[in-house]
Design a protein around this motif. Structure first.
Motif, PDB file in Angstrom:
ATOM      1  N   ALA A 108       0.834  -1.202   0.000  1.00  0.00           N
ATOM      2  CA  ALA A 108       0.000   0.000   0.000  1.00  0.00           C
ATOM      3  C   ALA A 108       0.868   1.252   0.000  1.00  0.00           C
ATOM      4  O   ALA A 108       2.014   1.225   0.472  1.00  0.00           O
TER       5      ALA A 108
ATOM      6  N   THR B 188     -22.083  -4.026  -6.038  1.00  0.00           N
ATOM      7  CA  THR B 188     -21.083  -3.455  -6.946  1.00  0.00           C
ATOM      8  C   THR B 188     -21.755  -2.729  -8.104  1.00  0.00           C
ATOM      9  O   THR B 188     -21.266  -1.690  -8.571  1.00  0.00           O
TER      10      THR B 188
ATOM     11  N   ALA C 201     -12.003   0.708   5.431  1.00  0.00           N
ATOM     12  CA  ALA C 201     -11.821   0.794   3.977  1.00  0.00           C
ATOM     13  C   ALA C 201     -10.394   0.398   3.588  1.00  0.00           C
ATOM     14  O   ALA C 201     -10.182  -0.266   2.557  1.00  0.00           O
ATOM     15  N   TYR C 202      -9.425   0.784   4.395  1.00  0.00           N
ATOM     16  CA  TYR C 202      -8.024   0.411   4.116  1.00  0.00           C
ATOM     17  C   TYR C 202      -7.834  -1.103   4.235  1.00  0.00           C
ATOM     18  O   TYR C 202      -7.218  -1.735   3.356  1.00  0.00           O
ATOM     19  N   THR C 203      -8.349  -1.699   5.325  1.00  0.00           N
ATOM     20  CA  THR C 203      -8.171  -3.138   5.500  1.00  0.00           C
ATOM     21  C   THR C 203      -8.933  -3.942   4.449  1.00  0.00           C
ATOM     22  O   THR C 203      -8.455  -4.997   4.012  1.00  0.00           O
ATOM     23  N   ASN C 204     -10.092  -3.461   4.024  1.00  0.00           N
ATOM     24  CA  ASN C 204     -10.821  -4.152   2.964  1.00  0.00           C
ATOM     25  C   ASN C 204     -10.074  -4.119   1.641  1.00  0.00           C
ATOM     26  O   ASN C 204     -10.160  -5.057   0.840  1.00  0.00           O
ATOM     27  N   LYS C 205      -9.326  -3.057   1.395  1.00  0.00           N
ATOM     28  CA  LYS C 205      -8.623  -2.912   0.120  1.00  0.00           C
ATOM     29  C   LYS C 205      -7.260  -3.586   0.121  1.00  0.00           C
ATOM     30  O   LYS C 205      -6.871  -4.213  -0.867  1.00  0.00           O
ATOM     31  N   TRP C 206      -6.535  -3.489   1.230  1.00  0.00           N
ATOM     32  CA  TRP C 206      -5.143  -3.927   1.225  1.00  0.00           C
ATOM     33  C   TRP C 206      -4.875  -5.163   2.074  1.00  0.00           C
ATOM     34  O   TRP C 206      -3.841  -5.819   1.878  1.00  0.00           O
TER      35      TRP C 206
ATOM     36  N   GLU D 166     -16.111  -6.969   3.271  1.00  0.00           N
ATOM     37  CA  GLU D 166     -17.361  -6.277   2.959  1.00  0.00           C
ATOM     38  C   GLU D 166     -18.326  -7.221   2.256  1.00  0.00           C
ATOM     39  O   GLU D 166     -17.945  -7.951   1.328  1.00  0.00           O
TER      40      GLU D 166
ATOM     41  N   ASN E 159     -10.688  -8.305   2.266  1.00  0.00           N
ATOM     42  CA  ASN E 159     -11.981  -7.671   2.036  1.00  0.00           C
ATOM     43  C   ASN E 159     -13.068  -8.457   2.769  1.00  0.00           C
ATOM     44  O   ASN E 159     -13.382  -9.581   2.421  1.00  0.00           O
TER      45      ASN E 159
END
Length: 405
Positions: free
Chosen positions: A92, A215, A180-185, A190, A188
Motif C-alpha cells: 500500500a 457493486t 476501507a483500508y483493511t478491505n482494500k489492502w 465487505e 476484504n
C-alpha cells in the motif's frame, strides 16, 4: 523640693516617682477577649469544589501515568500490527498506511483498552506513592481514605468522559477510513451481495429481492406487498431494480396490481422511480459495520431494524451497550487499583503491577466471553455487557472496605 542650679547634675531625688506595671496572671476582662477575638483573622472557608494541593498532585500523576501508558502501549501495538500486516504495509502507499490506517487505528485501540490503561496507571503510580510512604504521610496528617479517593474519582471521570466522547462520536467516522483500508489492502470483509432478501419496509409492507449486487447497485425479481391484516391490498413487481440515492430506487419492467375486493387493477410500465425508504445497508450487513456508526446513529439503526424484523443485529446491540459499559469500567477498575496498591507490600511495586495486569486482562476476557453469550442468544446484549461490571463492582466494594480499615 531643694533648689538646684540649672547646670547641676540630675539626681535620683529630682526624678518623680514612676509607677511600675507588673505582669499579672489575672485573666483579661471578657470584653477585651471579645475585642481581640473579633480582630483576629478568621480562617477562610473553602467552597466544596476547592481542589487542594494533594488533589492536584494525585490528579497530575494519575493522568500523566495514563498518557504515558498509552504512548508506551501504542509503540508495542504498532510494532505487532506492522508485523501482522507486513504484506499490506509494503504494497500500500505509505501515505494511506500512515494517515488512513494508523492515524485511525490508534484511537480505536485507545477506546478498546481504556480500562486496561486506567487500571495499570492507578496500580503503577499508587504503588510508587505507597513505596515512598507518601500515602502513609497523607493518612497520618488526618486525610481519611475516603477523602484520598476523591482525586482518583475526579481523574477517572475525566478519562471516562473522554473515552465515551471518542467512542461515541470521534472514532466511528475514523473507523470508516480504517476499515476501507483493511478491505482494500489486507482482506476484504465487505458483504457486496445478498440472496433471497426479505424485510419489512414499514408495518404491513414487505419487500423481497431474489438477489442484490452492491457493486452494480442492482437487484432482480423484486416485489413489494402491501397488506391490510390478512388481505392483500397491492402488489408491485419488477424484473430489475437499481439503487439511486438515499431511499430512492428505479424499477424496470414493472407491474402494479391493486386489489379492491374482487376487483383488480393492473398498471405496467418500462421505468418507474419510487421512494421505498430502504437502503442496501439495511440488508447487506458487513463485519464491523457497527463500529462505523456514532452512538445516536447506532441507536436509530437498531430501532429501525427491530421494527423491520431484521434478526442479525446482535453485534450492533452489543456495540451500543459496550460503549456505556466501558465508560463505567473506568470507575470500577480505579477503585480496585487504589484498594490493591495503597498499602506497602513485601513484594514491592512488581507484585502490584502483576496483580493489576491479571485483573485487567481477566476483565477484558470476561467481557469477551459474555458478548459471545449474547451473540449466541443465551442472554440479552445489555445483560452480557454489564455482567462483568456487576461482578467487578462487588470485588471493588470488598477490596475498598478492607483497604479503608
Amino acid at each position: 523640693m531643694p533648689h538646684s542650679s540649672p547646670h547641676s547634675p540630675l539626681t535620683l531625688t529630682d526624678v518623680a516617682p514612676t509607677t511600675t506595671v507588673q505582669a499579672s496572671d489575672t485573666p483579661m476582662p471578657s470584653t477585651e477577649q471579645e475585642q481581640q477575638s473579633q480582630t483576629a483573622p478568621q480562617p477562610t472557608k473553602r467552597p466544596w469544589y476547592y481542589i487542594k494541593r494533594f488533589d492536584r498532585y494525585i490528579i497530575k500523576h494519575f493522568l500523566g501515568t495514563f498518557f504515558f501508558a498509552i504512548l508506551l502501549l501504542f509503540a508495542i501495538v504498532v510494532m505487532f500490527d506492522i508485523n501482522e500486516k507486513l504484506d499490506a504495509v509494503l504494497s500500500a502507499p505509505w501515505k494511506a498506511t500512515v494517515f488512513q490506517y494508523f492515524m485511525n487505528f490508534l484511537p480505536f485501540v485507545l477506546s478498546q483498552f481504556s480500562p486496561l490503561f486506567t487500571f495499570i496507571s492507578v496500580i503503577f503510580f499508587t504503588s510508587r506513592l505507597a513505596d515512598r510512604s507518601e500515602i502513609i504521610a497523607m493518612l497520618s496528617s488526618g486525610i481519611s481514605f475516603k477523602r484520598l479517593t476523591v482525586p482518583y474519582l475526579v481523574s477517572a471521570t475525566i478519562i471516562a468522559i473522554g473515552t465515551y466522547l471518542l467512542a461515541a462520536y470521534v472514532i466511528p467516522p475514523a473507523n470508516v477510513q480504517r476499515i476501507a483500508y483493511t478491505n482494500k489492502w489486507v482482506k476484504n470483509k465487505e458483504v457486496i451481495y445478498g440472496d433471497n432478501i426479505q424485510l419489512q419496509v414499514k408495518p404491513g409492507v414487505m419487500a423481497y429481492m431474489s438477489r442484490y449486487d452492491n457493486t452494480t447497485r442492482s437487484g432482480f425479481r423484486f416485489s413489494l406487498d402491501e397488506m391490510d391484516g390478512n388481505t392483500l391490498k397491492s402488489r408491485l413487481t419488477a424484473e430489475a431494480i437499481k439503487y439511486d440515492s438515499v431511499g430512492l430506487w428505479t424499477l424496470r419492467r414493472y407491474t402494479l396490481r391493486t386489489f379492491d375486493g374482487i376487483k383488480e387493477t393492473m398498471v405496467t410500465g418500462a421505468v418507474m422511480d419510487t421512494l421505498l425508504g430502504i437502503d442496501p445497508r439495511d440488508f447487506l450487513i458487513s463485519k464491523n459495520d457497527e463500529q462505523t456508526l456514532t452512538t445516536p446513529q447506532l441507536k436509530a439503526y437498531i430501532d429501525k431494524q427491530k421494527a423491520r424484523g431484521v434478526a442479525n443485529i446482535k453485534n450492533f446491540e452489543i456495540e451500543y451497550e459496550r460503549r456505556f459499559a466501558m465508560t463505567a469500567a473506568s470507575f470500577i477498575l480505579t477503585i480496585i487499583g487504589l484498594s490493591l496498591s495503597s498499602r506497602k507490600v513485601r513484594g514491592g511495586i512488581g507484585l502490584n503491577i502483576g496483580l493489576g495486569l491479571l485483573l485487567s486482562f481477566s476483565y477484558i476476557l470476561f467481557m469477551t466471553v459474555t458478548s459471545t453469550f449474547a451473540v449466541s442468544g443465551y442472554t440479552s446484549p445489555r445483560v452480557a455487557m454489564w455482567i462483568p461490571n456487576i461482578v467487578y463492582t462487588i470485588i471493588a466494594a470488598i477490596l475498598y472496605y478492607r483497604a479503608s480499615q
